[in-house]
Motif scaffolding. Structure first.
Motif, PDB file in Angstrom:
ATOM      1  N   CYS A 186      -2.417  13.081   4.913  1.00 35.31           N
ATOM      2  CA  CYS A 186      -1.595  11.904   4.638  1.00 35.31           C
ATOM      3  C   CYS A 186      -0.980  11.412   5.947  1.00 35.31           C
ATOM      4  O   CYS A 186       0.064  11.905   6.378  1.00 35.31           O
ATOM      5  CB  CYS A 186      -0.521  12.243   3.615  1.00 35.31           C
ATOM      6  SG  CYS A 186      -1.179  12.711   2.002  1.00 35.31           S
ATOM      7  N   ILE A 187      -1.619  10.457   6.570  1.00 36.49           N
ATOM      8  CA  ILE A 187      -1.216   9.957   7.881  1.00 36.49           C
ATOM      9  C   ILE A 187      -0.483   8.628   7.719  1.00 36.49           C
ATOM     10  O   ILE A 187      -0.902   7.769   6.938  1.00 36.49           O
ATOM     11  CB  ILE A 187      -2.436   9.779   8.796  1.00 36.49           C
ATOM     12  CG1 ILE A 187      -3.145  11.130   8.985  1.00 36.49           C
ATOM     13  CG2 ILE A 187      -2.043   9.188  10.148  1.00 36.49           C
ATOM     14  CD1 ILE A 187      -4.521  11.031   9.594  1.00 36.49           C
ATOM     15  N   VAL A 188       0.617   8.476   8.446  1.00 32.48           N
ATOM     16  CA  VAL A 188       1.342   7.212   8.478  1.00 32.48           C
ATOM     17  C   VAL A 188       1.381   6.728   9.918  1.00 32.48           C
ATOM     18  O   VAL A 188       1.687   7.493  10.838  1.00 32.48           O
ATOM     19  CB  VAL A 188       2.776   7.356   7.941  1.00 32.48           C
ATOM     20  CG1 VAL A 188       3.504   6.009   8.008  1.00 32.48           C
ATOM     21  CG2 VAL A 188       2.770   7.872   6.509  1.00 32.48           C
ATOM     22  N   ARG A 189       1.070   5.459  10.102  1.00 36.51           N
ATOM     23  CA  ARG A 189       1.071   4.857  11.444  1.00 36.51           C
ATOM     24  C   ARG A 189       2.093   3.727  11.480  1.00 36.51           C
ATOM     25  O   ARG A 189       2.037   2.807  10.674  1.00 36.51           O
ATOM     26  CB  ARG A 189      -0.317   4.303  11.795  1.00 36.51           C
ATOM     27  CG  ARG A 189      -1.421   5.352  11.763  1.00 36.51           C
ATOM     28  CD  ARG A 189      -2.772   4.745  12.111  1.00 36.51           C
ATOM     29  NE  ARG A 189      -3.863   5.683  11.872  1.00 36.51           N
ATOM     30  CZ  ARG A 189      -4.299   6.581  12.741  1.00 36.51           C
ATOM     31  NH1 ARG A 189      -3.707   6.667  13.932  1.00 36.51           N
ATOM     32  NH2 ARG A 189      -5.292   7.383  12.444  1.00 36.51           N
ATOM     33  N   GLY A 190       3.000   3.824  12.434  1.00 37.76           N
ATOM     34  CA  GLY A 190       3.961   2.756  12.649  1.00 37.76           C
ATOM     35  C   GLY A 190       3.628   1.922  13.861  1.00 37.76           C
ATOM     36  O   GLY A 190       4.178   0.824  14.041  1.00 37.76           O
ATOM     37  N   TYR A 191       2.716   2.446  14.701  1.00 38.15           N
ATOM     38  CA  TYR A 191       2.323   1.782  15.939  1.00 38.15           C
ATOM     39  C   TYR A 191       0.810   1.875  16.075  1.00 38.15           C
ATOM     40  O   TYR A 191       0.178   2.780  15.512  1.00 38.15           O
ATOM     41  CB  TYR A 191       3.008   2.436  17.145  1.00 38.15           C
ATOM     42  CG  TYR A 191       4.503   2.199  17.180  1.00 38.15           C
ATOM     43  CD1 TYR A 191       5.072   1.308  18.078  1.00 38.15           C
ATOM     44  CD2 TYR A 191       5.341   2.872  16.291  1.00 38.15           C
ATOM     45  CE1 TYR A 191       6.446   1.091  18.098  1.00 38.15           C
ATOM     46  CE2 TYR A 191       6.708   2.660  16.300  1.00 38.15           C
ATOM     47  CZ  TYR A 191       7.262   1.768  17.204  1.00 38.15           C
ATOM     48  OH  TYR A 191       8.610   1.543  17.214  1.00 38.15           O
ATOM     49  N   LEU A 192       0.241   0.968  16.829  1.00 41.28           N
ATOM     50  CA  LEU A 192      -1.214   0.862  16.943  1.00 41.28           C
ATOM     51  C   LEU A 192      -1.702   1.699  18.119  1.00 41.28           C
ATOM     52  O   LEU A 192      -1.612   1.277  19.280  1.00 41.28           O
ATOM     53  CB  LEU A 192      -1.598  -0.610  17.120  1.00 41.28           C
ATOM     54  CG  LEU A 192      -3.074  -0.977  16.994  1.00 41.28           C
ATOM     55  CD1 LEU A 192      -3.648  -0.535  15.655  1.00 41.28           C
ATOM     56  CD2 LEU A 192      -3.251  -2.483  17.174  1.00 41.28           C
TER      57      LEU A 192
END
Length: 282
Positions: free
Chosen positions: A85-91
């Motif tokens: 379960c990965i969350v990305r706030g930045y690219l």
């Protein structure tokens, strides 16, 4: 205790009564190779940060933690979801690579013109498969994750992951640290999804120094960056065995982990183990 699993960094033992003992060593890996030199305090830092964050979000999601002793966690067994379960706030990372090529992240279209390391309009849930030992995880779409665990479970996992990330990112920002992305492990305990394994550490997350972050660049990660940088400079072909790390690189990396602990928890890290944990981890 019966050793169930020995990974690059963590050893897991059967503690009986549906419990596991998770021991986080001071071992460090780079480019999928475990190095010969341990990084002092690393195991205690990862374990201490995990315990810290679990306490910070236990009103959002239950967790598997029973107790902590130094670099060891006694935890309840869970029926783990077969996805990361990965969350990305930045690219950044593989998400930036996909966006640069196709304008998407895990198959989701994003606005044009975003730069590397730029903050996304909203945090994204970007799951991946759990690869077999020796293989690499594969980025998948939400629909693919739903096909693996079910639509309702995937939606609940996404909601939990994003909510936990948002709280942690806000609290890390107050300490001058950006959490660019992070990986969570969720599993079923007593019929509820629970947060398990390592949580919001430098090894499971991409931490950046907020003061030096600049879109369009690749900020150094707040973890084993000194190790990666030194290995890249040696010309090593990234096949085992790895070159021996010089003492100054070991020290710089250790201090980087300790600094992350102190800034994120607001507590001094006792290198002598005066906090009740052993002075030497792993």
């Amino acid at each position: 205790m019966n050793l169930l699993y020995s990974g690059k960094v963590r050893d897991i033992y059967d503690a009986g009564d549906d419990r596991l003992l998770m021991v986080t060593s001071d071992r460090i890996s780079a480019f999928d190779v475990v190095l010969d030199q341990p990084i002092p305090y690393k195991g205690r830092v990862l374990t201490g940060l995990t315990a810290h964050w679990l306490a910070q979000v236990d009103d959002i999601v239950p967790n598997h933690l029973i107790s902590v002793d130094g670099a060891s966690m006694l935890v309840r067994k869970a029926d783990m979801l077969p996805i990361e379960c990965i969350v990305r706030g930045y690219l950044s990372g593989s998400a930036w690579k996909e966006y640069a090529e196709r304008g998407t992240v895990h198959g989701m279209p994003l606005p044009p013109g975003l730069r590397q390391s730029e903050q996304l309009p909203d945090p994204l849930f970007t799951p991946s498969t759990k690869a077999e030992v020796g293989d690499h995880d594969e980025n998948i779409s939400f629909d693919q994750a739903a096909a693996i665990v079910g639509t309702d479970v995937a939606a609940e996992a996404a909601a939990i992951s994003i909510t936990v990330y948002q709280r942690a990112a806000a609290r890390a920002a107050a300490a001058g640290i950006i959490i660019a992305d992070t990986k969570f492990e969720l599993g079923w305990i007593d019929g509820r999804l629970a947060l398990c394994d390592e949580v919001l550490t430098p090894d499971s997350s991409r931490f950046w120094e907020a003061a030096t972050w600049e879109p369009g660049t690749t900020p150094p990660s707040f973890d084993k960056q000194p190790v990666r940088d030194w290995l890249e400079q040696t010309g090593w072909d990234k096949r085992p065995p790895a070159p021996a790390l010089p003492p100054d690189v070991v020290q710089a990396t250790s201090e980087r982990y300790v600094s992350a602990y102190e800034r994120l928890t607001g507590k001094a890290f006792d290198r002598n183990g005066g906090d009740g944990s052993p002075a030497v981890a792993g």
